[in-house]
Design a protein around this motif. Structure first.
Motif, PDB file in Angstrom:
ATOM      1  N   TRP A   1      15.688   5.567   4.545  1.00 21.98           N
ATOM      2  CA  TRP A   1      15.358   4.232   5.056  1.00 21.98           C
ATOM      3  C   TRP A   1      14.174   3.647   4.274  1.00 21.98           C
ATOM      4  CZ3 TRP A   1      10.987   2.459   7.886  1.00 21.98           C
ATOM      5  CH2 TRP A   1      11.134   1.194   8.477  1.00 21.98           C
ATOM      6  N   VAL A   2      13.168   4.487   4.030  1.00 21.75           N
ATOM      7  CA  VAL A   2      12.000   4.009   3.267  1.00 21.75           C
ATOM      8  C   VAL A   2      12.441   3.579   1.870  1.00 21.75           C
ATOM      9  CG1 VAL A   2       9.816   4.705   2.189  1.00 21.75           C
ATOM     10  CG2 VAL A   2      10.324   5.366   4.558  1.00 21.75           C
ATOM     11  N   LYS A   3      13.292   4.413   1.276  1.00 22.34           N
ATOM     12  CA  LYS A   3      13.742   4.130  -0.093  1.00 22.34           C
ATOM     13  C   LYS A   3      14.450   2.766  -0.158  1.00 22.34           C
ATOM     14  CE  LYS A   3      17.103   5.982  -3.259  1.00 22.34           C
ATOM     15  NZ  LYS A   3      18.208   6.935  -3.209  1.00 22.34           N
ATOM     16  N   ASN A   4      15.278   2.484   0.819  1.00 15.66           N
ATOM     17  CA  ASN A   4      16.090   1.267   0.771  1.00 15.66           C
ATOM     18  C   ASN A   4      15.468   0.068   1.449  1.00 15.66           C
ATOM     19  OD1 ASN A   4      18.914   1.304  -0.384  1.00 15.66           O
ATOM     20  ND2 ASN A   4      18.620   3.325   0.529  1.00 15.66           N
ATOM     21  N   ASN A   5      14.758   0.290   2.525  1.00  9.95           N
ATOM     22  CA  ASN A   5      14.355  -0.829   3.378  1.00  9.95           C
ATOM     23  C   ASN A   5      12.885  -1.180   3.299  1.00  9.95           C
ATOM     24  OD1 ASN A   5      16.931   0.080   4.238  1.00  9.95           O
ATOM     25  ND2 ASN A   5      16.658  -0.916   6.215  1.00  9.95           N
ATOM     26  N   VAL A   6      12.109  -0.379   2.603  1.00 10.98           N
ATOM     27  CA  VAL A   6      10.675  -0.685   2.530  1.00 10.98           C
ATOM     28  C   VAL A   6      10.333  -1.113   1.106  1.00 10.98           C
ATOM     29  CG1 VAL A   6       8.328   0.161   2.863  1.00 10.98           C
ATOM     30  CG2 VAL A   6      10.165   0.927   4.390  1.00 10.98           C
ATOM     31  N   HIS A   7       9.838  -2.328   0.993  1.00 14.77           N
ATOM     32  CA  HIS A   7       9.490  -2.888  -0.312  1.00 14.77           C
ATOM     33  C   HIS A   7       8.012  -2.652  -0.572  1.00 14.77           C
ATOM     34  CE1 HIS A   7       8.817  -6.031  -3.387  1.00 14.77           C
ATOM     35  NE2 HIS A   7      10.077  -5.825  -3.682  1.00 14.77           N
ATOM     36  N   PRO A   8       7.667  -2.310  -1.825  1.00 14.49           N
ATOM     37  CA  PRO A   8       6.247  -2.084  -2.121  1.00 14.49           C
ATOM     38  C   PRO A   8       5.405  -3.319  -1.776  1.00 14.49           C
ATOM     39  CG  PRO A   8       7.617  -1.482  -3.993  1.00 14.49           C
ATOM     40  CD  PRO A   8       8.522  -2.121  -2.996  1.00 14.49           C
ATOM     41  N   HIS A   9       4.234  -3.066  -1.270  1.00 18.36           N
ATOM     42  CA  HIS A   9       3.312  -4.114  -0.856  1.00 18.36           C
ATOM     43  C   HIS A   9       2.214  -4.214  -1.903  1.00 18.36           C
ATOM     44  CE1 HIS A   9       0.655  -6.425   1.772  1.00 18.36           C
ATOM     45  NE2 HIS A   9       1.625  -6.487   2.676  1.00 18.36           N
ATOM     46  N   LYS A  10       1.666  -5.408  -2.088  1.00 20.37           N
ATOM     47  CA  LYS A  10       0.605  -5.546  -3.094  1.00 20.37           C
ATOM     48  C   LYS A  10      -0.673  -4.827  -2.672  1.00 20.37           C
ATOM     49  CE  LYS A  10      -1.236  -9.930  -1.438  1.00 20.37           C
ATOM     50  NZ  LYS A  10      -1.351 -11.364  -1.614  1.00 20.37           N
TER      51      LYS A  10
ATOM     52  N   ALA B   1      14.988 -24.235  -3.304  1.00 23.68           N
ATOM     53  CA  ALA B   1      14.507 -22.864  -3.127  1.00 23.68           C
ATOM     54  C   ALA B   1      13.327 -22.653  -4.056  1.00 23.68           C
ATOM     55  CB  ALA B   1      15.603 -21.861  -3.443  1.00 23.68           C
ATOM     56  N   VAL B   2      12.365 -21.862  -3.590  1.00 21.76           N
ATOM     57  CA  VAL B   2      11.137 -21.646  -4.360  1.00 21.76           C
ATOM     58  C   VAL B   2      10.841 -20.155  -4.455  1.00 21.76           C
ATOM     59  CG1 VAL B   2       8.682 -22.207  -4.549  1.00 21.76           C
ATOM     60  CG2 VAL B   2      10.208 -23.784  -3.352  1.00 21.76           C
ATOM     61  N   THR B   3      10.484 -19.707  -5.655  1.00 20.18           N
ATOM     62  CA  THR B   3       9.964 -18.361  -5.781  1.00 20.18           C
ATOM     63  C   THR B   3       8.686 -18.378  -6.611  1.00 20.18           C
ATOM     64  OG1 THR B   3      10.399 -16.072  -6.405  1.00 20.18           O
ATOM     65  CG2 THR B   3      11.336 -17.760  -7.838  1.00 20.18           C
ATOM     66  N   GLY B   4       7.778 -17.499  -6.251  1.00 22.07           N
ATOM     67  CA  GLY B   4       6.548 -17.388  -7.034  1.00 22.07           C
ATOM     68  C   GLY B   4       6.507 -16.086  -7.804  1.00 22.07           C
ATOM     69  N   ALA B   5       7.626 -15.343  -7.773  1.00 18.10           N
ATOM     70  CA  ALA B   5       7.631 -13.992  -8.328  1.00 18.10           C
ATOM     71  C   ALA B   5       8.493 -13.904  -9.586  1.00 18.10           C
ATOM     72  CB  ALA B   5       8.148 -13.009  -7.279  1.00 18.10           C
ATOM     73  N   ALA B   6       8.277 -12.832 -10.342  1.00 24.20           N
ATOM     74  CA  ALA B   6       9.089 -12.601 -11.537  1.00 24.20           C
ATOM     75  C   ALA B   6      10.525 -12.274 -11.126  1.00 24.20           C
ATOM     76  CB  ALA B   6       8.493 -11.460 -12.351  1.00 24.20           C
ATOM     77  N   LYS B   7      10.650 -11.446 -10.099  1.00 23.53           N
ATOM     78  CA  LYS B   7      11.968 -11.063  -9.590  1.00 23.53           C
ATOM     79  C   LYS B   7      12.425 -12.154  -8.617  1.00 23.53           C
ATOM     80  CE  LYS B   7      15.229  -8.046  -8.257  1.00 23.53           C
ATOM     81  NZ  LYS B   7      16.324  -7.830  -9.199  1.00 23.53           N
TER      82      LYS B   7
ATOM     83  N   ASP C   1      11.181 -16.937  -1.301  1.00 25.15           N
ATOM     84  CA  ASP C   1      11.120 -15.477  -1.367  1.00 25.15           C
ATOM     85  C   ASP C   1      10.632 -14.905  -0.029  1.00 25.15           C
ATOM     86  OD1 ASP C   1      10.648 -12.822  -1.978  1.00 25.15           O
ATOM     87  OD2 ASP C   1       9.407 -13.246  -3.742  1.00 25.15           O
ATOM     88  N   GLN C   2      11.400 -13.978   0.524  1.00 20.49           N
ATOM     89  CA  GLN C   2      11.001 -13.411   1.828  1.00 20.49           C
ATOM     90  C   GLN C   2       9.755 -12.534   1.726  1.00 20.49           C
ATOM     91  OE1 GLN C   2      13.815 -12.640   0.186  1.00 20.49           O
ATOM     92  NE2 GLN C   2      14.331 -10.459   0.347  1.00 20.49           N
ATOM     93  N   PHE C   3       9.402 -12.104   0.497  1.00 22.54           N
ATOM     94  CA  PHE C   3       8.199 -11.292   0.334  1.00 22.54           C
ATOM     95  C   PHE C   3       7.004 -12.132  -0.128  1.00 22.54           C
ATOM     96  CE2 PHE C   3      11.501  -7.847  -0.468  1.00 22.54           C
ATOM     97  CZ  PHE C   3      11.412  -7.343   0.820  1.00 22.54           C
ATOM     98  N   ALA C   4       7.068 -13.436   0.142  1.00 23.82           N
ATOM     99  CA  ALA C   4       5.975 -14.330  -0.209  1.00 23.82           C
ATOM    100  C   ALA C   4       4.651 -13.783   0.318  1.00 23.82           C
ATOM    101  CB  ALA C   4       6.228 -15.715   0.397  1.00 23.82           C
ATOM    102  N   GLY C   5       3.670 -13.767  -0.536  1.00 24.49           N
ATOM    103  CA  GLY C   5       2.337 -13.338  -0.114  1.00 24.49           C
ATOM    104  C   GLY C   5       2.125 -11.836  -0.108  1.00 24.49           C
TER     105      GLY C   5
ATOM    106  N   ASP D   1       4.459  -8.933  -7.631  1.00 29.08           N
ATOM    107  CA  ASP D   1       4.819  -9.636  -8.879  1.00 29.08           C
ATOM    108  C   ASP D   1       4.738 -11.157  -8.740  1.00 29.08           C
ATOM    109  OD1 ASP D   1       6.962  -9.846  -7.127  1.00 29.08           O
ATOM    110  OD2 ASP D   1       8.503  -9.581  -8.662  1.00 29.08           O
ATOM    111  N   GLU D   2       3.794 -11.616  -7.892  1.00 31.21           N
ATOM    112  CA  GLU D   2       3.770 -13.024  -7.548  1.00 31.21           C
ATOM    113  C   GLU D   2       2.647 -13.786  -8.271  1.00 31.21           C
ATOM    114  OE1 GLU D   2       4.841 -14.125  -3.278  1.00 31.21           O
ATOM    115  OE2 GLU D   2       2.681 -14.375  -3.316  1.00 31.21           O
ATOM    116  N   VAL D   3       2.968 -14.969  -8.784  1.00 27.18           N
ATOM    117  CA  VAL D   3       1.951 -15.839  -9.381  1.00 27.18           C
ATOM    118  C   VAL D   3       1.188 -16.579  -8.282  1.00 27.18           C
ATOM    119  CG1 VAL D   3       1.626 -17.933 -10.768  1.00 27.18           C
ATOM    120  CG2 VAL D   3       3.203 -16.152 -11.545  1.00 27.18           C
ATOM    121  N   GLU D   4       1.951 -17.057  -7.288  1.00 31.61           N
ATOM    122  CA  GLU D   4       1.340 -17.763  -6.153  1.00 31.61           C
ATOM    123  C   GLU D   4       2.299 -17.677  -4.979  1.00 31.61           C
ATOM    124  OE1 GLU D   4      -0.981 -21.812  -6.076  1.00 31.61           O
ATOM    125  OE2 GLU D   4       1.139 -22.239  -5.761  1.00 31.61           O
ATOM    126  N   ASP D   5       1.743 -17.693  -3.777  1.00 37.33           N
ATOM    127  CA  ASP D   5       2.563 -17.679  -2.570  1.00 37.33           C
ATOM    128  C   ASP D   5       3.443 -18.941  -2.550  1.00 37.33           C
ATOM    129  OD1 ASP D   5       3.546 -17.868   0.073  1.00 37.33           O
ATOM    130  OD2 ASP D   5       1.819 -16.748   0.851  1.00 37.33           O
TER     131      ASP D   5
END
Lengths: 169, 552
Positions: free
Chosen positions: B321-330, B169-175, B129-133, B137-141
């Motif tokens: 741009w914010v709507k499409n290219n910026v992902h919410p941060h924890k 491939a590894v993901t720690g997230a629900a999505k 996952d490119q949004f690791a960390g 929605d992440e259980v673990e990095d």
């Protein structure tokens, strides 16, 4: 044909026996797996030492009863890219605790032999003219490994936490 | 970021020395091309249509700015001043000279990088996952276990001559942003009822000519037993996978032929043996690696951030741009920026040396010095303060990477296709460029909404067309390039394989055909919020077939 180990050419005392050929008394012979299964009693009593040649489709559980008495297992792959060799080697060493000579045969290149050594092989059957210098350089290419493999040196995952370095690759 | 210790450095430099002498032996004729081939592939070196291509590993898609600058400098010094980010989160150089490769590998080693196992029938670079960390929605990095896997799989003595390539491939997230069910092994980090972290293991997914969504083989493997479980999975494959036919050699065929239940049973039977050989790494080692991925120190910021909210109100283009290219941060007050490497009319995933340097500068200034690569061939600045987003956006505009199209119709995945690849039947890049130009209008893109187009130039499916909402497959019909369309694929947690919709289109007609598919969707969606894939799943292929081919 020549036989080498990690350091270079070695003397080969083993004679390959055709399935219809009787072993001379006290001889050191390699037989087919089919023959071993059928004639193990007479073979083990007549010959001095018995070895067997197996291929990639071997069922190791069928080989298991003979392992303590075998002096050599030759594992032959006709294609250098057939990696079953590596799994067979590890299983024989790690799980079946086979302890005698284990030889890889087939179209191998020097660069594979370090991996074969790490999977438990001890000797290799190679073509005449095999580049011995490359073999020696190749098996010494690495000082450390990441994996714990039964037959090789302490991996870095343990060295990092104080384990002693031991064993050859 | 993981940082090499003396052991990692030693192994990496010994590898460079080893490959260097292998190249020498090849050039001297001691090694035949057949013998050399698996060796060069395991060092990332392909022979393409026009030249050697070198594929550099970017483990789990994470780069430091120092590493990105080195990639830029190598592109300038040894290639044609650009690099290509791939769907494996790697970077490819397309115009490399064989005799310079050891030197390039040494340069990579100096910044703790390599090209190990980016090709060949071995365990490839692990993607994550490119949004690791930074994802909420992440259980673990996922990078922790990915690095454990990277080390374990590096020069693995048993699994370097597998029947075929092998991708994790590894993901720690629900999505699922890593398309784990399209991998040979997909790992989903989960928590069990006792609150312990472990791994759900999916085996036997893949693309290629036989696309398969991986079945769940084991719902929970405890953390300290994962490697022995993976060794059991790999050993069953190494012993029983097919070697007689390259198209049937992937693990997906073995799992399909045995059936997931029987495959899982054989793995269970093998597992005690691999466990007994002690491959599982000590807990202290996992903890050591985990420490490298500890979250950075964030500022405490109260949302809403006034300047940021105002900029959005003032500037519609920025808001888009914010709507499409910026992902919410924890962490409140931060965002994760996806930099689109899909400028209108550009080549998906390409970046020049200058652009790589500029992105490295931006990351040092605004994103704590880290950059990520996505499997959709974009880059990510994972840690940008909302207050800095406007400045980042402006700077990206100056370097040509401010397209606000992430997840939209012009955010296209394309394989290199016939422009580079010796396996391709058709061009991919040219089709991506024309589609991008055709759908350039920002308002129309936003109106169309979430829609992924993925293009492969041959059945090997490197462009992931099976997983595209709209997939495009280039085929060769009597010397003519034709493009077949598949609809309804998805690479996320609702993974599905697209359905071939009908006869292919010529290069001239394929853009018009896609336009018809899009307009058909716009005509039948229930409301502006119903995405293409949702609408397709509701109505099925019939209306699209009719629009493309008329009533039959």
């Amino acid at each position: 044909m020549a036989v080498v180990d990690r350091a270079g050419p070695i003397a080969d005392s083993w004679t390959r026996l055709a399935d219809d050929q009787a072993p001379a008394a006290g001889a050191t012979v390699i037989v087919s797996f089919a023959r071993l299964k059928n004639e193990h009693n007479s073979l083990f009593s007549a010959a001095g030492k018995v070895g067997v040649e197996i291929a990639g489709d071997v069922k190791l559980e069928e080989l298991e009863p003979f392992l303590p008495r075998l002096g050599l297992i030759v594992v032959r792959m006709n294609n250098m890219r057939d990696g079953r060799l590596f799994s067979i080697g590890r299983m024989l060493r790690e799980n079946y605790k086979y302890a005698a000579d284990m030889r890889a045969a087939g179209d191998l290149i020097p660069d594979q032999m370090l991996y074969l050594l790490r999977c438990g092989f001890t000797s290799f059957e190679v073509k005449d003219g095999f580049p011995i210098d490359s073999l020696r350089r190749s098996v010494a290419a690495y000082t450390h490994w990441y994996q714990r493999i039964a037959n090789s040196a302490t991996p870095v995952t343990e060295l990092r936490h104080g384990a002693a370095h031991g064993g050859e690759p | 970021m993981y940082i090499y210790d003396k052991f990692d450095h030693a192994i990496t430099s010994e590898r460079v020395a080893e490959f260097s002498q292998q190249v020498t032996r090849r050039l001297a004729g001691e090694l035949s091309e057949d013998q050399f081939r698996p060796l060069r592939l395991m060092n990332g070196l392909y022979l393409q249509l026009h030249a050697y291509m070198l594929r550099v590993a970017i483990p789990y898609g994470t780069l430091s700015t120092k590493q990105l600058r080195k990639l830029a400098d190598i592109a300038k010094k040894y290639d044609r001043d650009y690099g290509h980010f791939t769907t494996r989160q790697n970077l490819q150089y397309n115009w490399i000279k064989l005799e310079q490769v050891p030197e390039i590998l040494a340069e990579l080693g100096s910044v703790e990088m390599h090209a190990n196992q980016t090709s060949g029938n071995c365990i490839r670079n692990v993607t994550a996952d490119q949004f690791a960390g930074v994802a909420g929605d992440e259980v673990e990095d996922p990078r922790i276990i990915s690095e454990v896997i990277r080390q374990w799989s590096t020069f693995h003595p048993e699994f370097s001559f597998l029947p075929r390539k092998f991708k994790f491939a590894v993901t720690g997230a629900a999505k699922d942003r890593a398309a784990i069910q399209f991998h040979d092994i997909g790992i989903h980090i989960v928590k069990n009822d006792a609150g312990e972290i472990g791994y759900a293991v999916y085996v036997g997914g893949g693309m290629g000519r036989t696309p398969v969504v991986a079945p769940l083989i084991k719902p929970f493997v405890a953390r300290h037993e994962l490697l022995s479980y993976l060794e059991a999975c790999l050993r069953v494959y190494n012993m029983h996978g097919r070697r007689d036919n390259i198209y049937k050699a992937r693990i997906k065929i073995l799992v399909r032929d045995l059936g997931p239940v029987e495959y899982a049973r054989q793995v269970e039977e093998m597992w005690p043996l691999t466990r007994a050989s002690g491959v599982d790494v000590p807990a202290a080692e996992v903890a050591r690696i985990q420490a490298f991925f500890a979250p950075p120190v964030y500022e405490t910021i109260k949302e809403p951030v006034a300047a940021f909210e105002e900029s959005k109100k003032r500037d519609k283009a920025f808001a888009n741009w914010v709507k499409n290219n910026v992902h919410p941060h924890k962490v409140p007050g931060y965002g994760a920026v996806t930099i689109s490497l899909k400028p209108i009319g550009g080549i998906p995933g390409d970046a020049s040396s200058a652009q790589m340097h500029q992105i490295a500068d931006l990351s040092d200034k605004y994103s704590l010095g880290e950059v990520r690569v996505t499997h959709v061939q974009n880059l990510v600045l994972p840690n940008v303060k909302q207050a800095d987003l406007f400045a980042v956006w402006q700077r990206l505009g100056e370097i040509g990477f401010a397209e606000s199209n992430i997840g939209l119709i012009t955010d296209i995945i394309a394989c290199p296709g016939l422009d580079y690849c010796s396996l391709a039947n058709a061009r991919s890049i040219a089709i991506a460029q024309r589609l991008s130009e055709h759908f350039a209008d920002v308002d129309r893109q936003h109106d169309i909404g979430s829609l992924q187009i993925k293009i492969s130039g041959c059945i090997n499916a490197c462009g992931h067309h099976h997983a595209g909402h709209i997939g495009i497959l280039g085929v060769d019909r009597a010397g003519q390039e034709l493009y077949q369309l598949t609809l309804g694929g998805a690479g996320d947690e609702t993974a599905s394989i697209g359905t071939l919709i009908g006869p292919g289109f010529t290069s001239d007609d394929v853009v018009g055909a896609i336009d018809k598919v899009v307009e058909t969707y716009r005509g039948l969606r229930q409301n502006a919020g119903e995405t293409f894939i949702e609408a397709y799943r509701r109505v099925g292929p019939a209306p699209f077939k009719e629009a493309l081919y008329g009533r039959r």
